[in-house]
Design a protein around this motif. Sequence first.
Motif, PDB file in Angstrom:
ATOM      1  N   PHE A  97       0.835  -1.195   0.000  1.00  0.00           N
ATOM      2  CA  PHE A  97       0.000   0.000   0.000  1.00  0.00           C
ATOM      3  C   PHE A  97       0.872   1.248   0.000  1.00  0.00           C
ATOM      4  N   ASP A  98       0.323   2.335  -0.541  1.00  0.00           N
ATOM      5  CA  ASP A  98       1.042   3.614  -0.540  1.00  0.00           C
ATOM      6  C   ASP A  98       1.033   4.253   0.848  1.00  0.00           C
ATOM      7  N   PHE A  99      -0.087   4.084   1.561  1.00  0.00           N
ATOM      8  CA  PHE A  99      -0.218   4.619   2.913  1.00  0.00           C
ATOM      9  C   PHE A  99      -0.846   3.565   3.814  1.00  0.00           C
ATOM     10  N   VAL A 100      -0.249   3.389   4.970  1.00  0.00           N
ATOM     11  CA  VAL A 100      -0.852   2.568   6.023  1.00  0.00           C
ATOM     12  C   VAL A 100      -1.208   3.514   7.166  1.00  0.00           C
ATOM     13  N   VAL A 101      -2.461   3.470   7.600  1.00  0.00           N
ATOM     14  CA  VAL A 101      -2.961   4.403   8.605  1.00  0.00           C
ATOM     15  C   VAL A 101      -3.378   3.633   9.854  1.00  0.00           C
ATOM     16  N   ASN A 121       5.310  -5.426   6.298  1.00  0.00           N
ATOM     17  CA  ASN A 121       5.096  -6.363   5.192  1.00  0.00           C
ATOM     18  C   ASN A 121       4.148  -5.820   4.128  1.00  0.00           C
ATOM     19  N   HIS A 122       3.420  -4.763   4.452  1.00  0.00           N
ATOM     20  CA  HIS A 122       2.468  -4.187   3.507  1.00  0.00           C
ATOM     21  C   HIS A 122       2.933  -2.840   2.969  1.00  0.00           C
ATOM     22  N   MET A 123       4.223  -2.544   3.161  1.00  0.00           N
ATOM     23  CA  MET A 123       4.807  -1.300   2.670  1.00  0.00           C
ATOM     24  C   MET A 123       5.939  -1.584   1.700  1.00  0.00           C
ATOM     25  N   ASN A 124       6.186  -0.615   0.813  1.00  0.00           N
ATOM     26  CA  ASN A 124       7.381  -0.650  -0.030  1.00  0.00           C
ATOM     27  C   ASN A 124       8.266   0.540   0.341  1.00  0.00           C
ATOM     28  N   SER A 125       9.304   0.760  -0.405  1.00  0.00           N
ATOM     29  CA  SER A 125      10.273   1.812  -0.045  1.00  0.00           C
ATOM     30  C   SER A 125       9.683   3.218  -0.118  1.00  0.00           C
ATOM     31  N   GLU A 126       8.571   3.388  -0.847  1.00  0.00           N
ATOM     32  CA  GLU A 126       7.951   4.706  -0.992  1.00  0.00           C
ATOM     33  C   GLU A 126       6.745   4.887  -0.068  1.00  0.00           C
ATOM     34  N   SER A 127       6.324   3.841   0.605  1.00  0.00           N
ATOM     35  CA  SER A 127       5.118   3.902   1.435  1.00  0.00           C
ATOM     36  C   SER A 127       5.343   4.751   2.682  1.00  0.00           C
ATOM     37  N   THR A 173      13.195   0.720  16.471  1.00  0.00           N
ATOM     38  CA  THR A 173      13.575  -0.626  16.896  1.00  0.00           C
ATOM     39  C   THR A 173      13.097  -1.673  15.898  1.00  0.00           C
ATOM     40  N   TYR A 174      11.947  -1.428  15.285  1.00  0.00           N
ATOM     41  CA  TYR A 174      11.369  -2.407  14.365  1.00  0.00           C
ATOM     42  C   TYR A 174      11.527  -2.023  12.899  1.00  0.00           C
ATOM     43  N   GLY A 175      12.513  -1.192  12.601  1.00  0.00           N
ATOM     44  CA  GLY A 175      12.902  -0.976  11.214  1.00  0.00           C
ATOM     45  C   GLY A 175      12.224   0.179  10.502  1.00  0.00           C
ATOM     46  N   PHE A 176      11.670   1.131  11.239  1.00  0.00           N
ATOM     47  CA  PHE A 176      11.060   2.305  10.631  1.00  0.00           C
ATOM     48  C   PHE A 176      11.960   3.528  10.825  1.00  0.00           C
ATOM     49  N   GLU A 177      11.798   4.489   9.960  1.00  0.00           N
ATOM     50  CA  GLU A 177      12.521   5.760  10.051  1.00  0.00           C
ATOM     51  C   GLU A 177      11.514   6.890  10.195  1.00  0.00           C
ATOM     52  N   ILE A 178      11.666   7.685  11.218  1.00  0.00           N
ATOM     53  CA  ILE A 178      10.724   8.777  11.481  1.00  0.00           C
ATOM     54  C   ILE A 178      10.888   9.892  10.452  1.00  0.00           C
ATOM     55  N   CYS A 216      -2.157  20.817  22.775  1.00  0.00           N
ATOM     56  CA  CYS A 216      -2.472  19.594  22.025  1.00  0.00           C
ATOM     57  C   CYS A 216      -2.589  18.385  22.940  1.00  0.00           C
ATOM     58  N   ASN A 217      -3.470  17.466  22.561  1.00  0.00           N
ATOM     59  CA  ASN A 217      -3.675  16.246  23.343  1.00  0.00           C
ATOM     60  C   ASN A 217      -3.329  14.978  22.577  1.00  0.00           C
ATOM     61  N   GLY A 218      -2.835  15.114  21.365  1.00  0.00           N
ATOM     62  CA  GLY A 218      -2.482  13.950  20.553  1.00  0.00           C
ATOM     63  C   GLY A 218      -1.219  14.191  19.751  1.00  0.00           C
ATOM     64  N   MET A 219      -0.769  13.131  19.095  1.00  0.00           N
ATOM     65  CA  MET A 219       0.391  13.226  18.201  1.00  0.00           C
ATOM     66  C   MET A 219       0.054  12.556  16.878  1.00  0.00           C
ATOM     67  N   ILE A 220       0.639  13.075  15.808  1.00  0.00           N
ATOM     68  CA  ILE A 220       0.575  12.391  14.523  1.00  0.00           C
ATOM     69  C   ILE A 220       2.010  12.125  14.088  1.00  0.00           C
ATOM     70  N   VAL A 221       2.272  10.877  13.750  1.00  0.00           N
ATOM     71  CA  VAL A 221       3.626  10.424  13.450  1.00  0.00           C
ATOM     72  C   VAL A 221       3.655   9.832  12.042  1.00  0.00           C
ATOM     73  N   VAL A 222       4.592  10.284  11.240  1.00  0.00           N
ATOM     74  CA  VAL A 222       4.761   9.760   9.892  1.00  0.00           C
ATOM     75  C   VAL A 222       6.116   9.089   9.795  1.00  0.00           C
ATOM     76  N   SER A 223       6.126   7.855   9.276  1.00  0.00           N
ATOM     77  CA  SER A 223       7.398   7.130   9.164  1.00  0.00           C
ATOM     78  C   SER A 223       7.425   6.334   7.857  1.00  0.00           C
ATOM     79  N   THR A 224       8.614   5.908   7.498  1.00  0.00           N
ATOM     80  CA  THR A 224       8.840   5.033   6.358  1.00  0.00           C
ATOM     81  C   THR A 224       9.658   3.841   6.825  1.00  0.00           C
ATOM     82  N   ILE A 225       9.820   2.847   5.949  1.00  0.00           N
ATOM     83  CA  ILE A 225      10.671   1.728   6.327  1.00  0.00           C
ATOM     84  C   ILE A 225      12.109   2.042   5.896  1.00  0.00           C
ATOM     85  N   LYS A 226      13.062   1.585   6.722  1.00  0.00           N
ATOM     86  CA  LYS A 226      14.469   1.873   6.449  1.00  0.00           C
ATOM     87  C   LYS A 226      14.944   1.112   5.227  1.00  0.00           C
TER      88      LYS A 226
END
Length: 226
Positions: A97-101, A121-127, A173-178, A216-226
Amino acid sequence: MKKVSGRTKKIINLIGDDNNFQILDLGCSGGYQTDKLGEINYGFDPDDYNWLHKNLVEKYENVTGVELTKSHADIMNEQGFEVVNEDVQNFNLNKKFDFVVAGELIEHLIDMKGFLNSVKNHMNSESKFIITTPFANSLFSFLYSLIYWPRSCSNDEHTLWFCPSTIKLTLETYGFEIESIEPIMDYRLTKNFSIYNIFVIFIYALYPILPKRIRCNGMIVVSTIK
């Protein structure tokens, strides 16, 4: 855009206007819902205007949902949504998928390793992987703990609390890049008089002068796979 919650609007803004994106929405029936009288409930309300999954489907052509509760998944499929009845902590759709939410989901989980490996497992290098979650160090969380101690969380289903440091460490820790971490406001007034409503009114009254990390009471975090 029609009136929707701060986190829903922010997620859609991050995804953009390309209707052809492949989007995976995890825990797609969940989150807090707001009825017509403004009362906040926890659970599934298919008519709620703040429902993230419905807003995603109305905006984009290719949205797939994953939902643990079978009765919720069945209702959504009957209404024409494309929803798979699986555990987000261990699933495989054999598709990228292009985006996982994951909106207001990660704080409910037990098996973080299984969840993040399944996401990867459901992401590629651009997701991109978009998470929204409560901000553990927010003023609201601090005051709630102060008033209601030893009850320190307003939702009994939460198993985890995150701040920018802990969610960054967890994802890396699990292979994502912020890519980004941003505080967001996502308050909603209820119909009944409450300390919560007083706090929300106070926050909006002082909005122009309060630092973002305070109001603010929440956070939104965007990451990709390394």
